[in-house]
Design a protein around this motif. Structure first.
Motif, PDB file in Angstrom:
ATOM      1  N   PHE A 122       0.825  -1.202   0.000  1.00 56.40           N
ATOM      2  CA  PHE A 122       0.000   0.000   0.000  1.00 56.40           C
ATOM      3  C   PHE A 122       0.868   1.266   0.000  1.00 56.40           C
ATOM      4  CE2 PHE A 122      -2.227   3.393   2.300  1.00 56.40           C
ATOM      5  CZ  PHE A 122      -3.350   3.523   1.505  1.00 56.40           C
TER       6      PHE A 122
ATOM      7  N   LEU B 245      -4.024   3.371  -3.108  1.00 59.00           N
ATOM      8  CA  LEU B 245      -5.350   2.877  -3.463  1.00 59.00           C
ATOM      9  C   LEU B 245      -5.433   2.600  -4.957  1.00 59.00           C
ATOM     10  CD1 LEU B 245      -7.458   5.443  -1.416  1.00 59.00           C
ATOM     11  CD2 LEU B 245      -7.245   3.017  -0.879  1.00 59.00           C
TER      12      LEU B 245
ATOM     13  N   TYR C 250      -9.599  -0.392  -2.307  1.00 60.95           N
ATOM     14  CA  TYR C 250      -8.340  -1.046  -1.937  1.00 60.95           C
ATOM     15  C   TYR C 250      -8.096  -2.249  -2.835  1.00 60.95           C
ATOM     16  CZ  TYR C 250      -8.051   1.317   2.650  1.00 60.95           C
ATOM     17  OH  TYR C 250      -7.940   2.226   3.662  1.00 60.95           O
TER      18      TYR C 250
ATOM     19  N   ALA D 257      -8.638  -4.699   3.609  1.00 61.84           N
ATOM     20  CA  ALA D 257      -7.868  -3.867   4.536  1.00 61.84           C
ATOM     21  C   ALA D 257      -7.722  -4.567   5.883  1.00 61.84           C
ATOM     22  CB  ALA D 257      -8.545  -2.511   4.711  1.00 61.84           C
TER      23      ALA D 257
ATOM     24  N   ARG E 162     -10.568  -6.387  -5.434  1.00 62.24           N
ATOM     25  CA  ARG E 162     -10.834  -5.008  -5.047  1.00 62.24           C
ATOM     26  C   ARG E 162     -11.901  -4.955  -3.960  1.00 62.24           C
ATOM     27  NH1 ARG E 162     -10.308  -1.204 -10.433  1.00 62.24           N
ATOM     28  NH2 ARG E 162      -8.415  -2.183 -11.254  1.00 62.24           N
TER      29      ARG E 162
ATOM     30  N   LYS F 222     -13.181   1.080   0.209  1.00 64.18           N
ATOM     31  CA  LYS F 222     -12.662   1.810   1.358  1.00 64.18           C
ATOM     32  C   LYS F 222     -13.837   2.514   2.019  1.00 64.18           C
ATOM     33  CE  LYS F 222      -9.558   5.533   2.773  1.00 64.18           C
ATOM     34  NZ  LYS F 222      -8.626   6.602   2.341  1.00 64.18           N
TER      35      LYS F 222
END
Length: 213
Positions: free
Chosen positions: A128, A133, A139, A143, A186, A189
Motif C-alpha cells: 500500500f 489505493l 483497496y 484492509a 478489489r 474503502k
C-alpha cells in the motif's frame, strides 16, 4: 536533495510532529493496541477485544482529521503517513498475532499462524505504501482493520463453543482473512458516513464486552 535542503528538513524536531493532531489520534490508537496486547497476554480477552476495536476507531479518525485540517504541510503529511503505517503493523499485525497465541495458550502450533498474521500485515502495508489505493475509494485486497472488526463480532460467540473448537475457528478465520488481505481482489474503502457507523459499532461492542466482564 542538496545539503542545505537536507539540513533544513531536520530543523523540525520529532516531538513537534507528535503534537500534530492527526498524529496524536494515531498514537491514541497505538496506546489502545498496546493495552490490547497486555490484556491478551493476561488472558483477559474481552478487554483485549475492546482495545483492538478502539485502535480501529482511532485509525479511521486520524485520516479524517488530517483531511479536514487546512494548511498542513507536505512534511507533516509524509510523517503522518509513515507513523500511521508503522502503528498499523502493531495494531493489526502484532496485536492479533499475540491474541491468537494467547488464546491458543502459547502452544507452538500457533506460532505459524502468528507469523502469517504479522507477515501479511507487513507485506500488505508495504504494498500500500508503494502503490496506494486502486482509486479514491477502492483497496486492493481486504484492509487489515477489517480483520479486527470481524474478529470482534465473531468472538461474541466464544461461549457457545468449547475452547478447543473455538480455537480452531479463530485460527482458521485468521488464515482465511490473511488470504483475502493479500488477494488481488478489489474491496471498498469505507469513508464518510461509515465512520459514524464504526463509532456506533465500537461503542456497542464496548458496552457488550464490558457487560460480559
Amino acid at each position: 536533495m542538496n545539503d542545505s535542503q537536507h539540513q533544513q528538513s531536520h530543523k523540525t524536531g520529532m516531538l513537534t510532529f507528535a503534537r500534530d493532531l492527526p498524529n496524536i489520534c494515531s498514537l491514541a490508537g497505538l496506546f489502545c493496541a498496546v493495552l490490547s496486547i497486555y490484556f491478551a497476554i493476561l488472558g483477559n480477552f474481552p478487554i483485549a477485544i475492546i482495545g483492538m476495536i478502539w485502535a480501529v476507531f482511532f485509525d479511521w479518525g486520524d485520516g479524517i482529521i488530517a483531511r479536514r485540517m487546512k494548511g498542513r504541510t507536505d512534511e507533516y503529511r509524509a510523517f503522518g503517513g509513515q507513523l500511521d503505517s508503522l502503528i498499523d503493523i502493531v495494531s493489526f499485525g502484532i496485536c492479533p498475532a499475540v491474541f491468537l497465541l494467547s488464546y491458543g495458550e502459547f502452544s507452538p502450533w500457533f506460532l505459524p499462524g502468528a507469523f502469517v498474521i504479522v507477515a501479511t500485515s507487513a507485506i500488505r502495508l508495504s504494498y500500500f505504501n508503494v502503490f496506494g489505493l486502486v482509486d479514491d475509494s477502492t483497496y486492493m485486497g481486504l484492509a487489515l482493520d477489517n480483520n479486527v472488526i470481524i474478529l470482534a463480532f465473531v468472538f461474541l460467540f466464544n461461549g457457545l463453543f468449547g475452547h478447543t473448537i473455538f480455537t480452531v475457528i479463530i485460527y482458521t478465520m485468521f488464515m482465511v482473512m490473511a488470504v483475502f488481505n493479500l488477494a488481488p481482489v478489489r474491496t471498498p474503502k469505507f469513508t464518510g458516513r461509515w465512520f459514524y457507523a464504526l463509532g456506533v459499532y465500537v461503542t456497542g461492542l464496548t458496552a457488550i464486552y464490558s457487560w460480559i466482564l
